[in-house]
Design an enzyme around this catalytic site. Structure first.
Site, PDB file in Angstrom:
ATOM      1  N   CYS A   1       9.109  10.862  -3.276  1.00  0.00           N
ATOM      2  CA  CYS A   1       8.519  10.881  -4.604  1.00  0.00           C
ATOM      3  C   CYS A   1       7.267  11.737  -4.505  1.00  0.00           C
ATOM      4  O   CYS A   1       6.263  11.593  -4.416  1.00  0.00           O
ATOM      5  CB  CYS A   1       7.937   9.521  -4.778  1.00  0.00           C
ATOM      6  SG  CYS A   1       9.029   8.221  -4.631  1.00  0.00           S
TER       7      CYS A   1
ATOM      8  N   ALA B   1      13.254   5.696  -5.512  1.00  0.00           N
ATOM      9  CA  ALA B   1      12.036   4.977  -5.809  1.00  0.00           C
ATOM     10  C   ALA B   1      11.672   4.608  -7.148  1.00  0.00           C
ATOM     11  O   ALA B   1      12.646   4.487  -8.033  1.00  0.00           O
ATOM     12  CB  ALA B   1      11.162   6.635  -5.514  1.00  0.00           C
ATOM     13  N   CYS B   2      10.538   4.438  -7.743  1.00  0.00           N
ATOM     14  CA  CYS B   2       9.149   4.759  -7.368  1.00  0.00           C
ATOM     15  C   CYS B   2       8.024   3.857  -8.215  1.00  0.00           C
ATOM     16  O   CYS B   2       7.730   2.889  -7.129  1.00  0.00           O
ATOM     17  CB  CYS B   2       8.948   6.145  -7.843  1.00  0.00           C
ATOM     18  SG  CYS B   2       9.280   7.363  -6.338  1.00  0.00           S
ATOM     19  N   THR B   3       7.590   3.947  -9.303  1.00  0.00           N
ATOM     20  CA  THR B   3       6.403   3.328  -9.735  1.00  0.00           C
ATOM     21  C   THR B   3       6.771   2.049 -10.374  1.00  0.00           C
ATOM     22  O   THR B   3       7.560   2.212 -11.270  1.00  0.00           O
ATOM     23  CB  THR B   3       5.612   4.236 -10.510  1.00  0.00           C
ATOM     24  OG1 THR B   3       5.093   5.416  -9.759  1.00  0.00           O
ATOM     25  CG2 THR B   3       4.341   3.167 -11.019  1.00  0.00           C
TER      26      THR B   3
ATOM     27  N   ASN C   1      11.469  -0.616  -5.363  1.00  0.00           N
ATOM     28  CA  ASN C   1      11.003   0.868  -5.054  1.00  0.00           C
ATOM     29  C   ASN C   1      11.079   0.934  -3.564  1.00  0.00           C
ATOM     30  O   ASN C   1      11.072   0.024  -2.725  1.00  0.00           O
ATOM     31  CB  ASN C   1       9.163   0.632  -5.031  1.00  0.00           C
ATOM     32  CG  ASN C   1       8.833   0.779  -6.591  1.00  0.00           C
ATOM     33  OD1 ASN C   1       9.644   0.787  -7.408  1.00  0.00           O
ATOM     34  ND2 ASN C   1       7.668   0.716  -6.724  1.00  0.00           N
TER      35      ASN C   1
END
Ligand SMILES: *[C@@H]1O[C@H](CO)[C@@H](O)[C@H](O)[C@H]1NC(C)=O
Ligand SMILES: *[C@@H]1O[C@H](CO)[C@@H](O)[C@H](O)[C@H]1NC(C)=O
Ligand SMILES: *[C@@H]1O[C@H](CO)[C@@H](O)[C@H](O)[C@H]1NC(C)=O
Ligand SMILES: *[C@@H]1O[C@H](CO)[C@@H](O)[C@H](O)[C@H]1NC(C)=O
Length: 361
Positions: A26, A131-133, A200
């Site tokens: 990322c 991924a990610c958040t 994630n």
């Protein structure tokens, strides 16, 4: 060891070289002006045969581009010479080790698209490195909201193949999820009135040997575990147990939110066991959890501003002002939203009809 285990071992080793080499992190960069739109939404009937379920969706998509990209990827990794071996082993994996309904659905997708089944297998396992958040918040009335940015850095327009899917049984939505066309697992999903899940990647400690062994000892792909959990777990507590204790083939962060105050958890997973839990807890001031691919209890990651920026944005918003719109704003903050962000999914299991994925363009 039996011959079957040896073949599985060799297959897994090669697969993990492949995944390791093609791992996409990322990275962070600024974004330009966005014009987001809602992902197309489809029904999948779990009453249909696994082989036939995805056909009506696949008809709307052109797979040529993805096939070209798969070829480019393999070519760029200088793995061309070994492709036949990969293909053989991927087929072997599908026939002998892959769980249903995933194996059946993969066969159906191959048939419908004209891909080789082994190519669909590799595609499905390749995506293990995404991924990610993820963020869970609780407002002052105890409402829980769960949002996630899916970031991918790969020369392919995943925006074009992102879909929201309602999985239907006997005319009822059993669960909802977000995926890419051709991919049978889920990284983001919701069980109506019960819980929501996002995952994630946790790849800062890749150990090929461990991955190989966990595949041998019945580890399953994480995205399949998520779909199984959405399908099988009757409630939040059961989902916590299933996500914590099922062996998986790679380390991962699993973020789970329920419908009642305090029902929010970020589970840091090793392959066999959970490594760490972070709980939502409004009464001690923990009204949000932010997960950005890092073991946050080990200290804040220096080279990844996403965690700091998201945390700051949530602090600035305040629990009294948090709702699905302000959470979406946090996920749209510069650098949290980055050039790799494919979609932002917004979930609230207590209000399942609000499930939506916004494609970030
Ligand atoms: C999906 O299934 C639900 C529940 O059976 C139904 O109400 C809805 O109309 C279906 N949507 C589509 C697009 O077929
Ligand atoms: C990586 O794994 C090793 C062996 O299990 C462990 O000692 C180490 O702490 C891990 N490192 C990180 C960054 O997780
Ligand atoms: C939440 O925080 C309160 C106050 O610190 C504490 O008493 C309680 O045990 C915590 N609950 C959980 C589930 O950790
Ligand atoms: C957010 O607020 C908490 C509680 O006041 C504080 O401990 C933390 O340092 C703040 N984080 C950031 C990044 O501002």
């Amino acid at each position: 060891m039996s011959a079957v285990l040896w073949i599985k071992l060799i297959f897994s080793a090669m697969l993990w070289v492949f995944i390791f080499l093609s791992f996409v992190t990322c990275s962070v960069s600024s974004t330009s002006e966005k014009k987001d739109y809602a992902a197309p939404r489809y029904n999948i009937s779990l009453d249909d045969k696994a082989e036939d379920r995805w056909a009506h969706i696949l008809k709307n998509y052109n797979m040529t581009g993805l096939k070209e990209d798969l070829d480019i990827l393999l070519g760029s990794l200088e793995l061309k010479w070994s492709q036949p071996v990969y293909y053989l082993l991927a087929d072997f994996y599908l026939d002998f080790f892959a769980q249903e309904p995933f194996a059946g659905e993969i066969r159906g997708i191959a048939k419908e698209t004209g891909f080789l089944t082994s190519e669909i297998v590799m595609m499905n396992l390749f995506y293990e490195s995404i991924a990610c958040t993820s963020i869970i918040v609780e407002d002052q009335d105890g409402n829980i909201y769960h949002g996630r940015n899916m970031d991918l850095f790969f020369p392919y327009n995943f925006q074009d193949v992102t879909i929201d899917v309602d999985f239907i049984k006997n005319g009822q939505v059993v669960y909802t999820g977000t995926t890419f066309v051709g991919f049978v697992g889920l990284w983001t999903g919701q069980k109506p009135y019960k819980f929501t899940i996002s995952a994630n990647a946790r790849e800062n400690n890749i150990s090929m040997l461990k991955n190989v062994f966990s595949l041998i000892f019945n580890g399953i792909p994480v995205s399949w575990l998520i779909r199984n959990t959405l399908n099988e777990a009757p409630d939040y507590e059961s989902a916590v147990l299933q996500l914590s204790n099922t062996p998986i083939i790679a380390e991962i962060y699993l973020i789970l939110a329920g419908v009642n105050s305090g029902e929010g958890i970020a589970i840091t997973r090793d392959r066999q066991y959970p490594a760490y839990f972070e709980h939502l807890n409004s009464s001690d001031g923990t009204w949000f959890l932010v997960q950005t691919n890092h073991d946050t209890w080990l200290g804040s990651p220096r080279n990844d501003p996403r965690w700091h920026i998201a945390t700051q944005a949530l602090n600035a918003t305040g629990q009294e002002n948090i709702n699905k719109d302000t959470l979406y704003k946090v996920l749209s903050t510069n650098k949290v939203l980055n050039r790799g962000t494919i979609h932002t999914s917004m979930m609230n299991a207590a209000s399942p009809q609000d499930y939506i994925s916004w494609i970030r363009v």
